[in-house]
Design an enzyme around this catalytic site. Structure first.
Site, mmCIF file in Angstrom:
data_model
loop_
_atom_site.group_PDB
_atom_site.id
_atom_site.type_symbol
_atom_site.label_atom_id
_atom_site.label_comp_id
_atom_site.label_asym_id
_atom_site.label_seq_id
_atom_site.Cartn_x
_atom_site.Cartn_y
_atom_site.Cartn_z
ATOM 1 N N SER A 17 0.814 -1.220 0.000
ATOM 2 C CA SER A 17 0.000 0.000 0.000
ATOM 3 C C SER A 17 0.846 1.269 0.000
ATOM 4 O O SER A 17 0.493 2.259 -0.649
ATOM 5 C CB SER A 17 -0.947 0.000 1.205
ATOM 6 O OG SER A 17 -1.859 -1.074 1.095
ATOM 7 N N ARG A 51 21.054 -13.370 9.497
ATOM 8 C CA ARG A 51 19.859 -12.844 10.159
ATOM 9 C C ARG A 51 18.739 -12.652 9.138
ATOM 10 O O ARG A 51 17.610 -13.063 9.358
ATOM 11 C CB ARG A 51 20.204 -11.526 10.863
ATOM 12 C CG ARG A 51 19.108 -10.951 11.741
ATOM 13 C CD ARG A 51 19.658 -9.720 12.444
ATOM 14 N NE ARG A 51 18.625 -8.933 13.068
ATOM 15 C CZ ARG A 51 18.482 -8.779 14.376
ATOM 16 N NH1 ARG A 51 19.308 -9.400 15.202
ATOM 17 N NH2 ARG A 51 17.526 -8.015 14.859
ATOM 18 N N ASP A 52 19.063 -12.016 8.027
ATOM 19 C CA ASP A 52 18.124 -11.925 6.908
ATOM 20 C C ASP A 52 18.340 -13.072 5.924
ATOM 21 O O ASP A 52 17.697 -13.129 4.878
ATOM 22 C CB ASP A 52 18.291 -10.585 6.180
ATOM 23 C CG ASP A 52 17.979 -9.411 7.097
ATOM 24 O OD1 ASP A 52 16.990 -9.505 7.849
ATOM 25 O OD2 ASP A 52 18.729 -8.419 7.073
ATOM 26 N N ARG A 63 23.210 -1.200 16.150
ATOM 27 C CA ARG A 63 22.473 0.073 16.148
ATOM 28 C C ARG A 63 21.989 0.439 17.553
ATOM 29 O O ARG A 63 21.155 1.322 17.708
ATOM 30 C CB ARG A 63 21.302 0.012 15.173
ATOM 31 C CG ARG A 63 20.212 -0.939 15.532
ATOM 32 C CD ARG A 63 19.056 -0.881 14.546
ATOM 33 N NE ARG A 63 18.072 -1.907 14.884
ATOM 34 C CZ ARG A 63 17.119 -2.320 14.064
ATOM 35 N NH1 ARG A 63 17.019 -1.806 12.858
ATOM 36 N NH2 ARG A 63 16.269 -3.247 14.441
ATOM 37 N N ALA A 80 20.075 2.492 6.032
ATOM 38 C CA ALA A 80 20.868 3.416 6.844
ATOM 39 C C ALA A 80 21.063 2.991 8.292
ATOM 40 O O ALA A 80 22.133 3.190 8.863
ATOM 41 C CB ALA A 80 20.216 4.800 6.812
ATOM 42 N N ASP A 81 20.033 2.408 8.912
ATOM 43 C CA ASP A 81 20.039 2.347 10.378
ATOM 44 C C ASP A 81 21.234 1.599 10.949
ATOM 45 O O ASP A 81 21.774 1.992 11.980
ATOM 46 C CB ASP A 81 18.722 1.780 10.920
ATOM 47 C CG ASP A 81 18.380 0.400 10.384
ATOM 48 O OD1 ASP A 81 18.998 -0.042 9.392
ATOM 49 O OD2 ASP A 81 17.478 -0.249 10.955
ATOM 50 N N ARG A 82 21.684 0.538 10.291
ATOM 51 C CA ARG A 82 22.797 -0.247 10.822
ATOM 52 C C ARG A 82 24.144 0.122 10.177
ATOM 53 O O ARG A 82 25.127 -0.587 10.346
ATOM 54 C CB ARG A 82 22.519 -1.738 10.678
ATOM 55 C CG ARG A 82 21.393 -2.219 11.594
ATOM 56 C CD ARG A 82 21.251 -3.740 11.568
ATOM 57 N NE ARG A 82 20.189 -4.200 12.462
ATOM 58 C CZ ARG A 82 20.327 -4.425 13.761
ATOM 59 N NH1 ARG A 82 21.500 -4.205 14.345
ATOM 60 N NH2 ARG A 82 19.314 -4.857 14.493
ATOM 61 N N HIS A 142 -6.486 -9.892 4.210
ATOM 62 C CA HIS A 142 -5.427 -10.325 5.128
ATOM 63 C C HIS A 142 -5.931 -11.313 6.185
ATOM 64 O O HIS A 142 -5.133 -12.017 6.796
ATOM 65 C CB HIS A 142 -4.801 -9.110 5.828
ATOM 66 C CG HIS A 142 -3.805 -8.376 4.993
ATOM 67 N ND1 HIS A 142 -2.767 -9.001 4.335
ATOM 68 C CD2 HIS A 142 -3.671 -7.051 4.698
ATOM 69 C CE1 HIS A 142 -2.048 -8.103 3.690
ATOM 70 N NE2 HIS A 142 -2.587 -6.906 3.884
#
Length: 511
Positions: A64, A155-156, A193, A260-262, A404
């Site tokens: 969405s 992890r991913d 992080r 960005a975060d990590r 859903h």
């Protein structure tokens, strides 16, 4: 005196895709006389709402947020992952001035290029194909010393899956005839992080000074030794590969994570002059430190792919041209029809009004499949009759939110409720001479069972979505449309030239 607006209504049926397979298809099973009549008598067709057509990776189902961003922007809005992948495919990556400038500085001084990044095909923070491309870019521009400092995932990706990624990069360097993997460390250390600076310091010292707990002759041997110590990919301790490699003055360092975060903490250690989170043994005077994307406006490092700002989205362009607009949805999709449709802008544009209808307070929406669609429709019909708005944009949440739940009978009822609502809007528009476009942001409710497992299918789909014109014009729907073509179509109906920023083209052509 300006003429009274005869509104153009954009009806977004959230999660309402098209499938020719009748089984487990709530749209096919529903009694929907209005929809069937419109498809039989009005110009209609299908447009794409998934994959590269909406700025996502190939084969990726739409969602969405991305859908509404594309609908409102009038151009394909690429995510960072996709922007980089597309640039590599198009060849633009290898001409990127930030990347080539950094490499050329190092090469001109006979120095090394260091590539940092998560070596993984996970696609969440990075992608190994991007690291391969960076190694190729460095080699093409004459770098003789190319070093990869690989952060391992687990992890991913599965916990012990780094072997194939290491083999890919080893093969890449072998083919280039230069470059190698210089170090390995788990993302637990390099990509913290949570301000666990002891972890980050282990990665920094490994990269800058080759300070490592372990050494190995090859990256694969280093990985095997880590597994023997019962360290999965994420937790592999600092491992030097081959002869020690340090970041020297004049070297270029390029961090290839796109998320960005990590990437922020390690980047801060490299570039902040007054860094105090841990004691740096040494801060080399690098020719350049580059982030693939902007990790933070506060981190003084150029980004190869700067944030893309969306100018002249539909809402902004309507406001500039003195047009009035209404955005309306129930709670579940209100952000989509406002913030995301406006290209990530919170505030309304001049001449824009918003109506939020509360979603019903039920545990799951299969218990009330009509949701708040009747109340939303009441307000739309009222707005059409008042003729105050040039454009009305509405989102109906039912197809997605009930889809859903995975409850087929409820999904059928949701479609039937939508049909009634669309009928009321069409009737109101006919009385005032208005027009409508009916479409969706992505699929969902057209596939309610997983054909492989036989379990309920609760996710989005990659199916195309409908596009129907409701009005008196002698037009037809062209082939090959995408969500980004909807805003230019609306501008054409309004008699407005589209702005140069909108690269989409009208889906409606003269019949």
């Amino acid at each position: 005196m300006t003429s009274t607006p005869k509104p153009l209504v954009l009806i977004i049926l959230d999660g309402f895709g098209h499938s020719d397979i009748p089984e487990h298809n709530a749209i096919f099973a529903a009694n929907k006389p209005v929809y069937d009549r419109l498809c039989a008598t009005q110009p209609h067709g299908l447009i794409s709402g998934s994959g590269m057509d909406v700025g996502l990776p190939d084969g990726q189902m739409g969602n969405s947020e991305v859908g509404h961003m594309n609908l409102g922007a009038g151009r394909v809005v690429y995510q960072d992952f996709t922007r980089v992948t597309k640039a590599i495919r198009d060849g633009e990556f290898f001409e990127n001035p930030v990347l080539t400038g950094a490499v050329d500085k190092a090469v001109g001084a006979g120095k090394a290029v260091h590539i940092l990044g998560l070596l993984s095909d996970g696609g969440v923070h990075s992608h190994q194909d991007h690291l391969v491309a960076m190694a190729k870019l460095a080699a093409q521009r004459g770098a003789e010393k190319i070093y990869l400092h690989a952060f391992l995932d687990g992890r991913d990706t599965p916990p012990r899956s780094a072997q194939s990624s290491i083999e890919l990069l080893d093969a890449t360097f072998a083919k280039l005839g230069k470059g190698r993997i210089a170090s390995l460390i788990g993302r637990y250390y390099a990509m913290d992080r949570d301000n666990r600076w002891d972890r980050v310091s282990a990665a920094y010292n490994l990269i800058v000074d080759s300070a490592a707990e372990y050494t190995a002759d090859t990256a694969l041997a280093g990985l095997e030794a880590a597994y023997a110590r019962d360290e999965s990919d994420e937790f592999v301790k600092a491992t030097r590969i081959g002869d020690a490699v340090k970041v020297e003055d004049g070297d270029a360092v390029i961090f290839m994570n796109f998320r960005a975060d990590r990437a922020r903490e390690l980047s801060r250690a490299f570039v902040e002059p007054d860094f105090t989170e841990f004691a740096r043994a040494r801060l080399p005077k690098m020719a350049a430190y580059i982030g693939l994307t902007q990790y933070s406006a506060k981190i003084p490092a150029p980004a190869a792919f700067a944030p893309s700002s969306l100018n002249n989205v539909l809402g902004e362009y309507l406001a500039k041209n003195g047009k009035t607009q209404l955005r309306i949805a129930e709670t579940e999709k209100y952000a989509h029809v406002t913030f995301f449709f406006s290209g990530g802008r919170e505030e309304p544009f001049e001449g824009e009004e918003r109506i939020l209808i509360p979603s019903p307070k039920v545990a799951t929406y299969d218990l009330q499949p009509e949701m708040s669609a009747p109340e939303v429709t009441d307000r739309i019909v009222e707005a059409i009759e008042q003729q105050r708005f040039d454009v009305i944009v509405v989102n109906y949440a039912n197809g997605d939110m009930v889809g859903h739940t995975g409850v087929f009978e409820a999904a059928v009822k949701a479609v039937e409720a939508l049909d009634t609502c669309v009928g009321r809007i069409v009737d109101a528009l006919e009385k005032v001479g208005g027009e409508a476009l009916i479409t969706a942001d992505h699929g969902n409710v057209e596939q309610m069972e997983d054909e492989c497992t036989g379990q309920a299918h609760t996710a989005h789909t990659t199916e195309p979505v409908p596009f129907i014109y409701v009005g008196k014009r002698n037009v037809k729907v062209r082939e090959g449309g995408v969500l980004a073509d909807v805003a230019p179509t609306m501008l054409k109906l309004l008699g407005l030239e589209k702005p140069v920023e909108m690269t989409g083209t009208s889906i409606l052509v003269d019949a």
